[in-house]
Write a protein that holds these residues in place. Structure first.
Motif, PDB file in Angstrom:
ATOM      1  N   PRO A   1       0.824  -1.191   0.000  1.00  0.00           N
ATOM      2  CA  PRO A   1       0.000   0.000   0.000  1.00  0.00           C
ATOM      3  C   PRO A   1       0.866   1.252   0.000  1.00  0.00           C
ATOM      4  O   PRO A   1       2.030   1.193   0.432  1.00  0.00           O
ATOM      5  CB  PRO A   1      -0.795  -0.116   1.304  1.00  0.00           C
ATOM      6  CG  PRO A   1       0.102  -0.900   2.209  1.00  0.00           C
ATOM      7  CD  PRO A   1       0.904  -1.815   1.337  1.00  0.00           C
ATOM      8  N   LEU A   2       0.267   2.365  -0.448  1.00  0.00           N
ATOM      9  CA  LEU A   2       1.015   3.625  -0.536  1.00  0.00           C
ATOM     10  C   LEU A   2       1.467   4.083   0.852  1.00  0.00           C
ATOM     11  O   LEU A   2       0.691   4.088   1.808  1.00  0.00           O
ATOM     12  CB  LEU A   2       0.119   4.697  -1.163  1.00  0.00           C
ATOM     13  CG  LEU A   2       0.690   6.113  -1.231  1.00  0.00           C
ATOM     14  CD1 LEU A   2       1.956   6.169  -2.083  1.00  0.00           C
ATOM     15  CD2 LEU A   2      -0.347   7.083  -1.788  1.00  0.00           C
ATOM     16  N   SER A   3       2.741   4.425   0.950  1.00  0.00           N
ATOM     17  CA  SER A   3       3.237   5.093   2.157  1.00  0.00           C
ATOM     18  C   SER A   3       4.321   6.068   1.729  1.00  0.00           C
ATOM     19  O   SER A   3       5.020   5.842   0.738  1.00  0.00           O
ATOM     20  CB  SER A   3       3.764   4.087   3.185  1.00  0.00           C
ATOM     21  OG  SER A   3       4.913   3.447   2.688  1.00  0.00           O
ATOM     22  N   PHE A   4       4.424   7.172   2.444  1.00  0.00           N
ATOM     23  CA  PHE A   4       5.485   8.129   2.146  1.00  0.00           C
ATOM     24  C   PHE A   4       5.964   8.804   3.419  1.00  0.00           C
ATOM     25  O   PHE A   4       5.233   8.879   4.412  1.00  0.00           O
ATOM     26  CB  PHE A   4       5.030   9.150   1.085  1.00  0.00           C
ATOM     27  CG  PHE A   4       3.814   9.993   1.392  1.00  0.00           C
ATOM     28  CD1 PHE A   4       3.939  11.256   1.944  1.00  0.00           C
ATOM     29  CD2 PHE A   4       2.528   9.526   1.120  1.00  0.00           C
ATOM     30  CE1 PHE A   4       2.818  12.041   2.204  1.00  0.00           C
ATOM     31  CE2 PHE A   4       1.402  10.307   1.375  1.00  0.00           C
ATOM     32  CZ  PHE A   4       1.551  11.567   1.917  1.00  0.00           C
ATOM     33  N   LEU A   5       7.222   9.241   3.365  1.00  0.00           N
ATOM     34  CA  LEU A   5       7.786  10.013   4.464  1.00  0.00           C
ATOM     35  C   LEU A   5       7.443  11.466   4.231  1.00  0.00           C
ATOM     36  O   LEU A   5       7.536  11.949   3.094  1.00  0.00           O
ATOM     37  CB  LEU A   5       9.314   9.867   4.499  1.00  0.00           C
ATOM     38  CG  LEU A   5       9.879   8.549   4.999  1.00  0.00           C
ATOM     39  CD1 LEU A   5      11.375   8.447   4.660  1.00  0.00           C
ATOM     40  CD2 LEU A   5       9.669   8.398   6.515  1.00  0.00           C
TER      41      LEU A   5
ATOM     42  N   GLN B   1      -3.620   7.907   3.090  1.00  0.00           N
ATOM     43  CA  GLN B   1      -4.560   8.957   3.520  1.00  0.00           C
ATOM     44  C   GLN B   1      -3.840  10.098   4.231  1.00  0.00           C
ATOM     45  O   GLN B   1      -4.468  11.047   4.706  1.00  0.00           O
ATOM     46  CB  GLN B   1      -5.619   8.363   4.470  1.00  0.00           C
ATOM     47  CG  GLN B   1      -6.490   7.282   3.845  1.00  0.00           C
ATOM     48  CD  GLN B   1      -7.095   7.753   2.531  1.00  0.00           C
ATOM     49  OE1 GLN B   1      -7.687   8.833   2.455  1.00  0.00           O
ATOM     50  NE2 GLN B   1      -6.909   6.967   1.471  1.00  0.00           N
ATOM     51  N   GLY B   2      -2.519   9.945   4.351  1.00  0.00           N
ATOM     52  CA  GLY B   2      -1.743  10.978   5.052  1.00  0.00           C
ATOM     53  C   GLY B   2      -1.754  10.815   6.558  1.00  0.00           C
ATOM     54  O   GLY B   2      -1.373  11.729   7.300  1.00  0.00           O
ATOM     55  N   LYS B   3      -2.168   9.634   7.044  1.00  0.00           N
ATOM     56  CA  LYS B   3      -2.221   9.372   8.498  1.00  0.00           C
ATOM     57  C   LYS B   3      -0.948   8.642   8.916  1.00  0.00           C
ATOM     58  O   LYS B   3      -0.457   7.762   8.191  1.00  0.00           O
ATOM     59  CB  LYS B   3      -3.420   8.480   8.848  1.00  0.00           C
ATOM     60  CG  LYS B   3      -4.762   9.076   8.444  1.00  0.00           C
ATOM     61  CD  LYS B   3      -5.278  10.034   9.513  1.00  0.00           C
ATOM     62  CE  LYS B   3      -6.594  10.671   9.148  1.00  0.00           C
ATOM     63  NZ  LYS B   3      -6.526  12.067   8.720  1.00  0.00           N
ATOM     64  N   PRO B   4      -0.423   8.969  10.120  1.00  0.00           N
ATOM     65  CA  PRO B   4       0.808   8.316  10.568  1.00  0.00           C
ATOM     66  C   PRO B   4       0.681   6.796  10.613  1.00  0.00           C
ATOM     67  O   PRO B   4      -0.359   6.258  10.984  1.00  0.00           O
ATOM     68  CB  PRO B   4       1.002   8.874  11.987  1.00  0.00           C
ATOM     69  CG  PRO B   4       0.259  10.163  11.997  1.00  0.00           C
ATOM     70  CD  PRO B   4      -0.907   9.978  11.074  1.00  0.00           C
ATOM     71  N   VAL B   5       1.764   6.135  10.200  1.00  0.00           N
ATOM     72  CA  VAL B   5       1.814   4.670  10.253  1.00  0.00           C
ATOM     73  C   VAL B   5       2.474   4.315  11.598  1.00  0.00           C
ATOM     74  O   VAL B   5       3.606   4.714  11.849  1.00  0.00           O
ATOM     75  CB  VAL B   5       2.675   4.116   9.093  1.00  0.00           C
ATOM     76  CG1 VAL B   5       2.887   2.608   9.246  1.00  0.00           C
ATOM     77  CG2 VAL B   5       2.040   4.444   7.746  1.00  0.00           C
ATOM     78  N   GLY B   6       1.758   3.604  12.451  1.00  0.00           N
ATOM     79  CA  GLY B   6       2.307   3.220  13.756  1.00  0.00           C
ATOM     80  C   GLY B   6       2.208   4.353  14.758  1.00  0.00           C
ATOM     81  O   GLY B   6       1.755   5.458  14.452  1.00  0.00           O
ATOM     82  N   ASP B   7       2.658   4.028  15.981  1.00  0.00           N
ATOM     83  CA  ASP B   7       2.575   5.000  17.082  1.00  0.00           C
ATOM     84  C   ASP B   7       3.649   6.066  16.947  1.00  0.00           C
ATOM     85  O   ASP B   7       4.817   5.736  16.734  1.00  0.00           O
ATOM     86  CB  ASP B   7       2.804   4.270  18.409  1.00  0.00           C
ATOM     87  CG  ASP B   7       1.494   3.838  19.018  1.00  0.00           C
ATOM     88  OD1 ASP B   7       0.445   4.208  18.461  1.00  0.00           O
ATOM     89  OD2 ASP B   7       1.531   3.130  20.043  1.00  0.00           O
ATOM     90  N   THR B   8       3.257   7.319  17.068  1.00  0.00           N
ATOM     91  CA  THR B   8       4.248   8.402  17.028  1.00  0.00           C
ATOM     92  C   THR B   8       3.653   9.635  17.699  1.00  0.00           C
ATOM     93  O   THR B   8       2.438   9.848  17.655  1.00  0.00           O
ATOM     94  CB  THR B   8       4.672   8.760  15.585  1.00  0.00           C
ATOM     95  OG1 THR B   8       5.594   9.850  15.640  1.00  0.00           O
ATOM     96  CG2 THR B   8       3.500   9.121  14.690  1.00  0.00           C
ATOM     97  N   HIS B   9       4.517  10.411  18.329  1.00  0.00           N
ATOM     98  CA  HIS B   9       4.030  11.680  18.893  1.00  0.00           C
ATOM     99  C   HIS B   9       4.165  12.788  17.848  1.00  0.00           C
ATOM    100  O   HIS B   9       3.759  13.918  18.070  1.00  0.00           O
ATOM    101  CB  HIS B   9       4.811  12.041  20.164  1.00  0.00           C
ATOM    102  CG  HIS B   9       6.259  12.313  19.902  1.00  0.00           C
ATOM    103  ND1 HIS B   9       7.187  11.310  19.742  1.00  0.00           N
ATOM    104  CD2 HIS B   9       6.923  13.477  19.719  1.00  0.00           C
ATOM    105  CE1 HIS B   9       8.374  11.851  19.497  1.00  0.00           C
ATOM    106  NE2 HIS B   9       8.242  13.171  19.476  1.00  0.00           N
ATOM    107  N   LEU B  10       4.750  12.436  16.688  1.00  0.00           N
ATOM    108  CA  LEU B  10       4.980  13.454  15.660  1.00  0.00           C
ATOM    109  C   LEU B  10       3.708  13.719  14.868  1.00  0.00           C
ATOM    110  O   LEU B  10       2.912  12.812  14.623  1.00  0.00           O
ATOM    111  CB  LEU B  10       6.082  13.005  14.708  1.00  0.00           C
ATOM    112  CG  LEU B  10       7.461  12.808  15.325  1.00  0.00           C
ATOM    113  CD1 LEU B  10       8.422  12.206  14.301  1.00  0.00           C
ATOM    114  CD2 LEU B  10       8.006  14.127  15.871  1.00  0.00           C
ATOM    115  N   LYS B  11       3.565  14.989  14.453  1.00  0.00           N
ATOM    116  CA  LYS B  11       2.396  15.373  13.660  1.00  0.00           C
ATOM    117  C   LYS B  11       2.856  15.593  12.221  1.00  0.00           C
ATOM    118  O   LYS B  11       3.811  16.341  11.986  1.00  0.00           O
ATOM    119  CB  LYS B  11       1.843  16.682  14.249  1.00  0.00           C
ATOM    120  CG  LYS B  11       0.586  17.206  13.615  1.00  0.00           C
ATOM    121  CD  LYS B  11       0.133  18.452  14.408  1.00  0.00           C
ATOM    122  CE  LYS B  11      -0.982  19.197  13.718  1.00  0.00           C
ATOM    123  NZ  LYS B  11      -0.585  19.889  12.504  1.00  0.00           N
ATOM    124  N   PRO B  12       2.210  14.930  11.260  1.00  0.00           N
ATOM    125  CA  PRO B  12       2.621  15.168   9.868  1.00  0.00           C
ATOM    126  C   PRO B  12       2.374  16.625   9.476  1.00  0.00           C
ATOM    127  O   PRO B  12       1.487  17.277  10.037  1.00  0.00           O
ATOM    128  CB  PRO B  12       1.724  14.241   9.051  1.00  0.00           C
ATOM    129  CG  PRO B  12       0.842  13.514   9.984  1.00  0.00           C
ATOM    130  CD  PRO B  12       1.065  14.008  11.372  1.00  0.00           C
TER     131      PRO B  12
END
Ligand SMILES: CSCCC(=O)C(=O)COP(=O)(O)O
Ligand SMILES: [Zn+2]
Length: 215
Positions: free
Chosen positions: A39-43, A65-76
């Motif tokens: 599936p599509l994923s991007f940094l 969808q532009g949603k973070p993959v996995g747990d992270t405190h970072l905001k895209p």
């Protein structure tokens, strides 16, 4: 090295070069690079950071969808939806967004027209246009504060695997099949903007001097 790490390094290299040019004033700008297609994923850059600094929290992985993959405190990035449009609609592999004085001035000068066209400039070849009479047209869209609305309008101009869109009094977003192609495209656009503004200034000075001297 995983594919994600390889892509991370590629994007970090570009970020470093653009930062040296002062193309991230006031934490502006965001960058993205595709990692996977299915599936599509991007940094994408984390939102609100000083992009002139290098840390191991500069980028995070997001899904189609532009949603973070996995747990992270970072905001895209707030503008992740624009990058998402590019990866969903084309085969682009990298997308770059910067705010420069030149791209903002050009977007204001030609905003009512809805686009700016360049021709007769050798550097247009850096955008993949090699014909002698090639023209490069860059659309200019309104800077909607509501990002989904901005992304939808932006998406209407995302048709090719490489391209550029100016957002009025905001900045430019460019994309390409590879990181190098996107960087080349961005550099060519900024060259053309700078050239055009310089030419307009010198023409204005020349016209004023001619008027003063009664010529
Ligand atoms: C500080 S400039 C306003 C936001 C913006 O246009 C930008 O490019 C940076 O936003 P991000 O969420 O990617 O940091
Ligand atoms: Zn921006």
């Amino acid at each position: 090295m995983s594919l994600k790490d390889t892509r991370w390094e590629e994007l970090a290299d570009i970020k470093r070069v653009l930062a040296r040019r002062d193309w991230f004033p006031g934490t502006s700008g965001n960058l993205a690079i595709k990692v996977d297609d299915q599936p599509l994923s991007f940094l994408v850059t984390a939102s609100g950071k000083d992009k002139t600094k290098e840390t191991n929290e500069d980028f995070l992985l997001v899904d189609g969808q532009g949603k973070p993959v996995g747990d992270t405190h970072l905001k895209p990035s707030d503008e992740t939806l624009l990058h998402k449009e590019i990866y969903n609609k084309t085969n682009a592999g990298c997308s770059l967004h910067v705010h420069t004085v030149d791209n903002n001035v050009i977007s204001e000068l030609y905003g009512d027209k809805g686009s700016i066209t360049f021709k007769g400039q050798e550097i247009i070849k850096a955008c993949g246009l090699w014909e002698e009479d090639a023209e490069l047209t860059i659309p200019i869209i309104y800077n909607h504060a509501h990002i989904p609305t901005l992304a939808t309008e932006f998406g209407e101009f995302v048709k090719e695997d490489a391209g550029a869109v100016l957002i009025r009094n905001h900045g430019i977003t460019v994309w390409g099949r590879t990181a190098l192609e996107a960087k080349k495209y961005l550099e060519a656009c900024e060259f053309l903007f700078s050239y055009h503004l310089k030419l307009l200034s010198f023409k204005a000075i020349k016209n004023n001097l001619s008027r003063i001297n009664g010529q």
